[in-house]
Design an enzyme around this catalytic site. Structure first.
Site, PDB file in Angstrom:
ATOM      1  N   ASP A 141      -0.400   2.265   2.069  1.00 40.24           N
ATOM      2  CA  ASP A 141      -0.153   0.841   1.919  1.00 40.24           C
ATOM      3  C   ASP A 141      -0.085   0.110   3.258  1.00 40.24           C
ATOM      4  O   ASP A 141      -0.788  -0.879   3.475  1.00 40.24           O
ATOM      5  CB  ASP A 141       1.141   0.620   1.135  1.00 40.24           C
ATOM      6  N   ALA A 169      -0.294  -3.662  -1.001  1.00 38.00           N
ATOM      7  CA  ALA A 169      -1.651  -3.131  -1.122  1.00 38.00           C
ATOM      8  C   ALA A 169      -1.723  -2.093  -2.240  1.00 38.00           C
ATOM      9  O   ALA A 169      -2.661  -2.087  -3.046  1.00 38.00           O
ATOM     10  CB  ALA A 169      -2.103  -2.520   0.199  1.00 38.00           C
ATOM     11  N   ASP A 170      -0.732  -1.210  -2.305  1.00 42.21           N
ATOM     12  CA  ASP A 170      -0.668  -0.232  -3.396  1.00 42.21           C
ATOM     13  C   ASP A 170      -0.574  -0.926  -4.752  1.00 42.21           C
ATOM     14  O   ASP A 170      -1.290  -0.583  -5.699  1.00 42.21           O
ATOM     15  CB  ASP A 170       0.569   0.657  -3.231  1.00 42.21           C
ATOM     16  N   LEU A 171       0.338  -1.877  -4.853  1.00 45.84           N
ATOM     17  CA  LEU A 171       0.566  -2.533  -6.138  1.00 45.84           C
ATOM     18  C   LEU A 171      -0.658  -3.310  -6.592  1.00 45.84           C
ATOM     19  O   LEU A 171      -1.070  -3.223  -7.754  1.00 45.84           O
ATOM     20  CB  LEU A 171       1.776  -3.464  -6.044  1.00 45.84           C
ATOM     21  N   GLY A 174      -3.483  -0.987  -7.640  1.00 44.99           N
ATOM     22  CA  GLY A 174      -3.258  -0.455  -8.973  1.00 44.99           C
ATOM     23  C   GLY A 174      -3.505  -1.480 -10.059  1.00 44.99           C
ATOM     24  O   GLY A 174      -4.126  -1.178 -11.099  1.00 44.99           O
TER      25      GLY A 174
END
Length: 396
Positions: A141, A169-171, A174
């Site tokens: 992230d 960035a991860d969220l 996803g």
């Protein structure tokens, strides 16, 4: 216990979730919360790496993996891969966030799996993309926050780069992956064919830069840090009151005039330094200092009530406890209380979208690793003798 759909919206779909850490599990959670039968595939307990979020009993893990079923499979063994492929034969979706070369080495890449299931929607989340000069790099992230430009515009001017306080960035990676899966499933209803959905943390971060990217690609600007004030709309930002800080957002000429009246400064409307949007941008330091000087005459509550009554957006700046104490947050009912068979009562955040006929709920709390292995394998046609043999052989 068979699949308990959290909603009827996606209840007809089965998802094989091969992901770990955060971006991939977030995509799986989105689909699970809307009713998909998400089967989380993990390595057996004795083989697992550090693939959990704060440990399986930690709050982060419990929040991320609700509404799923869990199975363990040893994907380092040929029989484990064979069992996985049998599950995929009747699945609708596969989610994975391996490095691009790993799935090919395991023989579970899209080109291989579409041959056994032509309708399969195969979603890949990576750090930087499936191809290109950075494809094999490890992606996390904060790396994407930095490379995608976010850290260059976050923080106070001159402070140096600052990460945001969530793994954005991860969220977003996803959520975009789940969005792509749903689009592909809708298209499949017309064509009957699956396809490969790809996204990455870097792509998600660049897309989320939104108007900042337009400033760069269209206007030729290089945006910098603007701190707690909006970079282009003045006055919008954090202001100090008599007893704390509040956010104020003034957008549009009419709102600006209302704001000036409430602040007891109608002369600002005609003042050359604040008459137009461009003038307010040039003279932002003077204007913000004047606003803050007047705000410190009264409390945050006073100004929040006064400004909102005039149609000027204004709100308090909460910590997480204060956020959940907000009457509107309580009214929205996003926090759901559930009972975990393993950990007792839990309060988990639900989906931020409401559907009138097929709402989302938390129908199942987060499972233990491999909690549903034999149940799911039995559904796939494996008999008791075969299950016992595979368990003894370390297949699951």
């Amino acid at each position: 216990m068979p699949h308990i759909p959290a909603s009827q919206a996606l209840a007809r779909f089965r998802v094989i979730d091969l992901t770990q850490v955060r971006a991939g599990p977030t995509a799986a959670r989105q689909l699970a919360d809307w009713g998909a039968d998400v089967i989380q595939v993990q390595m057996p307990e004795h083989m697992r790496g550090d693939d959990t979020l704060g440990g399986q009993e930690g709050s982060d893990y419990q929040y991320t993996h609700r509404n799923k079923r869990s199975i363990t499979l040893n994907l380092k063994e040929a029989e484990g891969i064979a069992v996985l492929k049998k599950l995929i034969e009747k699945a609708d979706v596969v989610l994975e966030n391996f490095r691009p070369d790993v799935k090919n080495r395991l023989g579970i890449d899209y080109e291989t799996l579409e041959k056994i299931n032509p309708g399969l929607v195969y979603a890949s989340i990576s750090g930087f993309g499936q191809t290109g000069p950075y494809a094999q790099r490890p992606g996390f992230d904060q790396i994407a926050q930095g490379m995608g430009g976010l850290m260059s515009v976050t923080g106070l001017p001159g402070q140096g780069p600052v990460r945001v306080g969530i793994p954005i960035a991860d969220l977003c990676g996803g959520i975009f992956a789940a969005y792509g899966v749903v689009v592909a499933l809708l298209e499949r209803e017309r064509s009957g064919k699956g396809q490969w959905v790809q996204t990455s943390l870097l792509q998600a971060m660049l897309y989320m830069m939104d108007f900042q990217t337009a400033r760069a690609t269209i206007d030729g600007e290089v945006p910098g840090q603007a701190g707690n004030f909006h970079p282009t709309s003045i006055p919008t930002g954090v202001y100090k009151t008599k007893d704390g800080h509040i956010n104020i957002a003034v957008f549009g000429g009419k709102i600006w005039e209302r704001f000036a009246e409430v602040m007891g400064a109608p002369e600002w409307i005609a003042d050359e330094r604040s008459q137009s949007k461009s003038a307010r941008s040039v003279h932002r330091d003077w204007l913000n200092a004047e606003i803050e000087r007047r705000l410190q005459a009264n409390t945050s509550d006073y100004w929040i009530e006064k400004l909102n009554a005039a149609g000027v957006a204004c709100g308090r700046i909460n910590d997480m406890k204060q956020a959940f104490d907000e009457p509107q947050v309580q009214h929205l009912g996003m926090v759901q209380e559930v009972e975990s068979p393993h950990l007792g009562k839990q309060k988990l955040m639900g989906q931020p979208v409401t559907l009138s006929r097929t709402p989302s709920r938390i129908a199942r709390t987060t499972p233990r690793r491999g909690e549903h292995t034999e149940e799911i394998l039995a559904e796939a046609g494996f008999d008791r003798t075969t299950l016992e043999r595979m368990k003894a052989a370390g297949v699951y």
